[in-house]
Motif scaffolding. Structure first.
Motif, PDB file in Angstrom:
ATOM      1  N   VAL A  29       0.880  -1.172   0.000  1.00 25.14           N
ATOM      2  CA  VAL A  29       0.000   0.000   0.000  1.00 25.14           C
ATOM      3  C   VAL A  29       0.914   1.217   0.000  1.00 25.14           C
ATOM      4  CG1 VAL A  29      -1.869   1.229   1.132  1.00 25.14           C
ATOM      5  CG2 VAL A  29      -1.757  -1.260   1.295  1.00 25.14           C
ATOM      6  N   LEU A  30       0.942   1.919  -1.124  1.00 24.73           N
ATOM      7  CA  LEU A  30       1.868   3.038  -1.305  1.00 24.73           C
ATOM      8  C   LEU A  30       1.186   4.357  -0.978  1.00 24.73           C
ATOM      9  CD1 LEU A  30       4.589   4.216  -2.382  1.00 24.73           C
ATOM     10  CD2 LEU A  30       3.448   4.391  -4.611  1.00 24.73           C
ATOM     11  N   GLY A  31       1.787   5.128  -0.084  1.00 25.34           N
ATOM     12  CA  GLY A  31       1.380   6.499   0.132  1.00 25.34           C
ATOM     13  C   GLY A  31       2.169   7.392  -0.798  1.00 25.34           C
ATOM     14  N   PHE A  32       1.472   8.019  -1.748  1.00 26.53           N
ATOM     15  CA  PHE A  32       2.108   8.837  -2.777  1.00 26.53           C
ATOM     16  C   PHE A  32       1.934  10.296  -2.381  1.00 26.53           C
ATOM     17  CE2 PHE A  32       2.292  10.171  -7.430  1.00 26.53           C
ATOM     18  CZ  PHE A  32       3.646   9.927  -7.531  1.00 26.53           C
ATOM     19  N   LEU A  33       3.024  10.925  -1.921  1.00 24.14           N
ATOM     20  CA  LEU A  33       2.954  12.237  -1.280  1.00 24.14           C
ATOM     21  C   LEU A  33       3.707  13.289  -2.073  1.00 24.14           C
ATOM     22  CD1 LEU A  33       3.776  11.127   2.378  1.00 24.14           C
ATOM     23  CD2 LEU A  33       1.521  11.402   1.356  1.00 24.14           C
ATOM     24  N   GLY A  34       3.284  14.528  -1.857  1.00 27.75           N
ATOM     25  CA  GLY A  34       3.978  15.668  -2.444  1.00 27.75           C
ATOM     26  C   GLY A  34       3.138  16.907  -2.259  1.00 27.75           C
ATOM     27  N   PRO A  35       3.759  18.082  -2.275  1.00 31.76           N
ATOM     28  CA  PRO A  35       2.989  19.329  -2.172  1.00 31.76           C
ATOM     29  C   PRO A  35       2.111  19.518  -3.397  1.00 31.76           C
ATOM     30  CG  PRO A  35       5.285  19.793  -2.687  1.00 31.76           C
ATOM     31  CD  PRO A  35       5.205  18.327  -2.408  1.00 31.76           C
ATOM     32  N   ASN A  36       1.171  20.460  -3.313  1.00 31.27           N
ATOM     33  CA  ASN A  36       0.325  20.762  -4.460  1.00 31.27           C
ATOM     34  C   ASN A  36       1.183  21.131  -5.666  1.00 31.27           C
ATOM     35  OD1 ASN A  36      -2.029  20.345  -3.009  1.00 31.27           O
ATOM     36  ND2 ASN A  36      -2.238  22.490  -2.429  1.00 31.27           N
ATOM     37  N   GLY A  37       0.836  20.569  -6.815  1.00 33.32           N
ATOM     38  CA  GLY A  37       1.591  20.843  -8.030  1.00 33.32           C
ATOM     39  C   GLY A  37       2.849  20.024  -8.186  1.00 33.32           C
ATOM     40  N   ALA A  38       3.040  19.022  -7.328  1.00 34.37           N
ATOM     41  CA  ALA A  38       4.271  18.224  -7.387  1.00 34.37           C
ATOM     42  C   ALA A  38       4.268  17.225  -8.532  1.00 34.37           C
ATOM     43  CB  ALA A  38       4.481  17.478  -6.065  1.00 34.37           C
ATOM     44  N   GLY A  39       3.080  16.907  -9.072  1.00 32.08           N
ATOM     45  CA  GLY A  39       2.994  15.932 -10.162  1.00 32.08           C
ATOM     46  C   GLY A  39       2.313  14.634  -9.782  1.00 32.08           C
ATOM     47  N   LYS A  40       1.653  14.602  -8.613  1.00 31.96           N
ATOM     48  CA  LYS A  40       1.028  13.360  -8.150  1.00 31.96           C
ATOM     49  C   LYS A  40      -0.107  12.915  -9.080  1.00 31.96           C
ATOM     50  CE  LYS A  40      -0.272  14.772  -4.078  1.00 31.96           C
ATOM     51  NZ  LYS A  40       0.085  16.206  -4.229  1.00 31.96           N
ATOM     52  N   THR A  41      -1.041  13.808  -9.340  1.00 31.58           N
ATOM     53  CA  THR A  41      -2.187  13.435 -10.170  1.00 31.58           C
ATOM     54  C   THR A  41      -1.750  13.101 -11.589  1.00 31.58           C
ATOM     55  OG1 THR A  41      -3.753  14.721  -8.854  1.00 31.58           O
ATOM     56  CG2 THR A  41      -4.382  14.242 -11.120  1.00 31.58           C
ATOM     57  N   SER A 199       2.119   0.948   3.692  1.00 35.93           N
ATOM     58  CA  SER A 199       3.307   0.176   4.042  1.00 35.93           C
ATOM     59  C   SER A 199       4.563   0.772   3.423  1.00 35.93           C
ATOM     60  CB  SER A 199       3.162  -1.274   3.575  1.00 35.93           C
ATOM     61  OG  SER A 199       2.957  -1.335   2.166  1.00 35.93           O
ATOM     62  N   LYS A 200       4.373   1.674   2.475  1.00 32.86           N
ATOM     63  CA  LYS A 200       5.510   2.265   1.766  1.00 32.86           C
ATOM     64  C   LYS A 200       5.164   3.704   1.413  1.00 32.86           C
ATOM     65  CE  LYS A 200       8.622   1.245  -2.127  1.00 32.86           C
ATOM     66  NZ  LYS A 200       8.914   0.309  -3.229  1.00 32.86           N
ATOM     67  N   VAL A 201       6.182   4.546   1.295  1.00 34.59           N
ATOM     68  CA  VAL A 201       5.977   5.960   0.994  1.00 34.59           C
ATOM     69  C   VAL A 201       6.883   6.372  -0.163  1.00 34.59           C
ATOM     70  CG1 VAL A 201       6.211   8.328   1.852  1.00 34.59           C
ATOM     71  CG2 VAL A 201       5.316   6.557   3.356  1.00 34.59           C
ATOM     72  N   VAL A 202       6.298   7.114  -1.104  1.00 30.76           N
ATOM     73  CA  VAL A 202       7.069   7.819  -2.129  1.00 30.76           C
ATOM     74  C   VAL A 202       6.701   9.292  -2.028  1.00 30.76           C
ATOM     75  CG1 VAL A 202       7.246   8.280  -4.607  1.00 30.76           C
ATOM     76  CG2 VAL A 202       7.403   5.933  -3.774  1.00 30.76           C
ATOM     77  N   ILE A 203       7.707  10.153  -1.915  1.00 29.42           N
ATOM     78  CA  ILE A 203       7.492  11.594  -1.875  1.00 29.42           C
ATOM     79  C   ILE A 203       8.107  12.197  -3.131  1.00 29.42           C
ATOM     80  CG2 ILE A 203       7.929  13.752  -0.634  1.00 29.42           C
ATOM     81  CD1 ILE A 203       8.120  12.168   1.933  1.00 29.42           C
ATOM     82  N   ILE A 204       7.296  13.014  -3.850  1.00 30.02           N
ATOM     83  CA  ILE A 204       7.825  13.712  -5.009  1.00 30.02           C
ATOM     84  C   ILE A 204       7.684  15.215  -4.794  1.00 30.02           C
ATOM     85  CG2 ILE A 204       7.303  11.801  -6.554  1.00 30.02           C
ATOM     86  CD1 ILE A 204       5.013  13.461  -7.712  1.00 30.02           C
ATOM     87  N   ASN A 205       8.570  15.955  -5.427  1.00 32.51           N
ATOM     88  CA  ASN A 205       8.533  17.413  -5.356  1.00 32.51           C
ATOM     89  C   ASN A 205       9.005  17.961  -6.690  1.00 32.51           C
ATOM     90  OD1 ASN A 205       8.156  19.953  -4.125  1.00 32.51           O
ATOM     91  ND2 ASN A 205      10.339  20.100  -3.655  1.00 32.51           N
ATOM     92  N   GLU A 206       8.211  18.856  -7.278  1.00 30.00           N
ATOM     93  CA  GLU A 206       8.510  19.430  -8.588  1.00 30.00           C
ATOM     94  C   GLU A 206       8.756  18.329  -9.611  1.00 30.00           C
ATOM     95  OE1 GLU A 206      11.706  22.171  -8.023  1.00 30.00           O
ATOM     96  OE2 GLU A 206      10.437  23.636  -6.978  1.00 30.00           O
ATOM     97  N   GLY A 207       7.941  17.248  -9.510  1.00 30.01           N
ATOM     98  CA  GLY A 207       8.001  16.173 -10.486  1.00 30.01           C
ATOM     99  C   GLY A 207       9.086  15.151 -10.277  1.00 30.01           C
ATOM    100  N   LYS A 208       9.957  15.357  -9.282  1.00 30.82           N
ATOM    101  CA  LYS A 208      11.074  14.444  -9.044  1.00 30.82           C
ATOM    102  C   LYS A 208      10.879  13.688  -7.737  1.00 30.82           C
ATOM    103  CE  LYS A 208      14.415  17.567 -11.275  1.00 30.82           C
ATOM    104  NZ  LYS A 208      15.652  18.351 -11.071  1.00 30.82           N
TER     105      LYS A 208
END
Length: 308
Positions: A29-41, A199-208
């Motif tokens: 179960v991946l938590g896909f995190l990042g600030p608004n506009g990071a590229g998540k959607t 169970s796992k986390v991925v954090i992105i910021n500015e698409g990276k």
């Protein structure tokens, strides 16, 4: 189960996602995190085959989502941020309609609709018009449509946004009950949801990507392991100076009365000496433990370090 490799999406000179890669196994179960506009959607739309990337690949159970989109999409259930509901249909009518679109066989359709209605707690409202339901129930219907084709991968974009506290708890419990039998990707900006569900986390910021880690290891991987929290009953003058006298202590910061953050020199273990100091001076030891960051602190540290 899910393999994302060097995913990049450009809109002219704007880079929405850049060289994003991660891998998930069944039951993750991946938590896909990042600030608004990071590229998540954007990333989630690419993974579901909703939009093409500029370059990169996505494989669902070994099937390339772009080379064999129909085969790959049969294994995906997707709840976008705004559930794709027809508000003039009843819940049962809508799920029957979605099952047909997703090519659920006639033999399986009845049992699949019954399953998702029961699983998502929709039995009492199955004959009601969707437009008359609360937002919480609409979210449940959105999750039900994502599950009706029995996908092995479930992708949820902000599934609890706009819900009241009780509805949030109910949707969280539902998502937790769905994990284990399938891979789940959960995009959210509500960090406590990640600690409760993922169970796992991925954090992105500015698409990276700035962080990829199992949740169990996350605090340990980002905390400053040289910092210790020391709490004592004594609050007299000179305590800070006494702590500084311990060999291996490189810094001491005072907090509330009787509370100190003690930084130990790299490679030196000072806890035994700190305990001895407290006991010998009759300070009354209340607590001594490594400082562990909250997920909010870890998140901020990850995105701020990327910018430096």
């Amino acid at each position: 189960m899910v393999y994302v490799h060097n995913l990049t999406k450009r809109y002219g000179s704007l880079v929405a996602v850049e060289n994003l890669s991660f891998r998930l196994d069944r039951g993750d179960v991946l938590g896909f995190l990042g600030p608004n506009g990071a590229g998540k959607t954007t990333t989630m739309r690419i993974i579901t085959g909703y939009m093409p990337p500029t370059r990169g690949t996505v494989h669902i159970e070994g099937v390339d989502i772009f080379d064999n989109p129909l085969q790959a999409k049969k294994m995906i259930g997707y709840l976008p941020e705004n559930p794709p509901l027809y508000t003039d249909m009843t819940v049962s009518e809508y799920l029957d309609f979605v099952a047909d679109i997703k090519q659920v066989t006639r033999k399986e359709k009845k049992s699949r609709i019954f399953y998702v209605i029961e699983k998502c707690g929709l039995s009492d409202v199955r004959k009601r018009i969707i437009g008359h339901l609360s937002k919480g129930y609409r979210q449940r219907v959105g999750i039900a449509q994502a599950l009706v084709n029995n996908p092995s991968v479930l992708i949820l974009d902000e599934p609890t946004i706009g819900l009241d506290p009780l509805q949030i708890i109910e949707i969280r419990d539902l998502i937790k009950s769905l994990s284990g039998e399938r891979t789940v990707i959960l995009s959210t900006h509500i960090l406590p949801e990640v600690t409760m569900i993922c169970s796992k986390v991925v954090i992105i910021n500015e698409g990276k990507m700035v962080l990829e880690e199992a949740l169990d290891n996350l605090s340990l991987s980002l905390t400053n392991s040289r910092d210790l929290l020391l709490r004592v009953r004594g609050q007299g003058d000179g305590i800070k100076e006494k702590i500084m006298s311990v060999k291996g202590v490189s810094a001491v910061r005072s907090g509330s009365p009787g509370e100190f953050v003690v930084t130990q020199s790299e490679g030196i273990e000072i806890r035994d000496d700190l305990v001895r100091l407290v006991v010998e001076n009759g300070l009354g030891l209340l607590e001594l433990k490594p400082l562990v960051n909250t997920l909010e602190e870890i998140f901020m540290k990850a995105i701020s370090s990327e910018g430096n």
